[in-house]
Design a protein around this motif. Structure first.
Motif, PDB file in Angstrom:
ATOM      1  N   THR A  37     -12.855  40.340  40.727  1.00 36.77           N
ATOM      2  CA  THR A  37     -12.440  41.644  40.206  1.00 36.77           C
ATOM      3  C   THR A  37     -12.582  42.760  41.232  1.00 36.77           C
ATOM      4  N   THR A  41     -12.855  46.553  37.255  1.00 39.93           N
ATOM      5  CA  THR A  41     -11.559  46.822  36.633  1.00 39.93           C
ATOM      6  C   THR A  41     -11.294  48.321  36.582  1.00 39.93           C
ATOM      7  N   ASN A  42     -10.105  48.710  36.985  1.00 34.78           N
ATOM      8  CA  ASN A  42      -9.680  50.109  36.888  1.00 34.78           C
ATOM      9  C   ASN A  42      -9.116  50.366  35.490  1.00 34.78           C
ATOM     10  N   ASP A  92     -11.053  40.674  31.638  1.00 37.67           N
ATOM     11  CA  ASP A  92     -11.566  41.805  32.418  1.00 37.67           C
ATOM     12  C   ASP A  92     -10.719  43.055  32.221  1.00 37.67           C
ATOM     13  N   ASP A 162      -2.675  43.321  37.485  1.00 37.62           N
ATOM     14  CA  ASP A 162      -3.020  42.343  38.521  1.00 37.62           C
ATOM     15  C   ASP A 162      -1.803  41.869  39.302  1.00 37.62           C
ATOM     16  N   LEU A 165      -2.550  44.269  43.715  1.00 35.22           N
ATOM     17  CA  LEU A 165      -3.909  44.796  43.760  1.00 35.22           C
ATOM     18  C   LEU A 165      -4.055  45.815  44.882  1.00 35.22           C
ATOM     19  N   HIS A 205      -7.231  46.536  40.017  1.00 32.77           N
ATOM     20  CA  HIS A 205      -8.458  46.363  40.792  1.00 32.77           C
ATOM     21  C   HIS A 205      -8.225  46.919  42.188  1.00 32.77           C
TER      22      HIS A 205
END
Length: 277
Positions: A37, A41-42, A92, A162, A165, A205
């Motif tokens: 990650t 996580t954003n 996530d 995702d 990234l 991420h």
């Protein structure tokens, strides 16, 4: 989830953002850093300047402190969260969605019906409008079958989950994810940078990327390079996914090899379907 590695020369330059990233996007970083990650996580809070209503994209893992921090961050800015969106169903990004829906009393919208909570689905090409904010849904299967991106035209930005990234590269989560779909999704994102003026990547991420077109071109080149490596490895007698990973991903952190194996399975499937092996 990523298969992050040190970026090779030519990788677009980026900047780490904690808090406001663009005029309409604020990042709240979840405390779940790992090899998969990156920094965590954003979670993105999106709103039109001056408006009271906000949208949250990817509430993140089921971490009570993080979920409340997202609510508090919006509240301090005078914003009320009215809608939650998911880029895809990996835990996530979505694990905290049910609790977040309780905290905010908002529906959760996603492509996958199993991830929806009191809300409608999402379809590629759909335009979401909240408090004057315009967000366009972009279908982006490949990393997973249910992956989406969200185009924020007013900021010339795209939220990529995702699919792209902020650092390293992502996995194609075989068998749910498919390489052919993923390549098509990258080309779709490239069209946004060329035809719609998208300049900024707001990833799921890692740091914000200021050169969206460069980032997507890098991903396309990287995938082509890895695919050629896998094809060569098979020709050299490495037939199974673990054998190919050990040969092709020898320079990658071994903790990431299980994720790399999923991508290799997707690559082997793609090469087989196209009659290349």
């Amino acid at each position: 989830m990523s298969t992050a590695a040190a970026p090779p020369p030519g990788r677009p330059r980026d900047r780490v953002v904690s808090g406001p990233a663009t005029e309409r996007a604020v990042n709240v970083l979840a405390p779940n850093p790992s090899a998969m990650t990156l920094d965590g996580t954003n979670t993105w809070i999106l709103s039109e300047p001056g408006a009271r209503e906000a949208v949250v994209v990817d509430p993140g893992p089921p971490d009570e402190g993080h979920l409340r921090a997202v609510v508090d961050t919006a509240g301090r800015a005078g914003k009320r969260i009215v809608l939650t969106l998911l880029t895809h169903g990996h835990a996530d990004h979505s694990g905290g969605a049910a609790r977040f829906a309780e905290l905010t009393r908002t529906p959760v919208r996603a492509l996958d019906p199993r991830q929806r909570l009191g809300g409608e689905g999402l379809t590629s090409g759909e335009v979401i409008e909240v408090g004057g904010l315009e967000l366009r849904v972009v279908g982006a299967p490949g990393h997973t079958a249910d992956s989406l991106c969200f185009h924020l035209p007013a900021d010339r930005a795209v939220l990529t989950g995702d699919t792209v990234l902020g650092r390293g590269t992502t996995m194609v989560a075989h068998p749910d994810g498919r390489l052919g779909d993923y390549l098509d999704s990258l080309r779709r994102l490239r069209s946004l940078t060329v035809d719609d003026g998208v300049r900024t990547v707001l990833p799921g991420h890692g740091p914000v990327l200021e050169d969206a077109q460069g980032a997507v071109e890098f991903y396309l080149a990287h995938r082509a390079h890895r695919l050629a490596q896998v094809e060569t490895a098979v020709e050299a007698g490495h037939r199974t996914a673990p054998e190919v990973v050990a040969h092709v991903y020898a320079d990658v952190d071994r903790r990431l090899w299980p994720a790399a194996e999923l991508s290799v399975l997707a690559q082997l499937e793609y090469l087989t379907e196209h009659g290349l092996i």
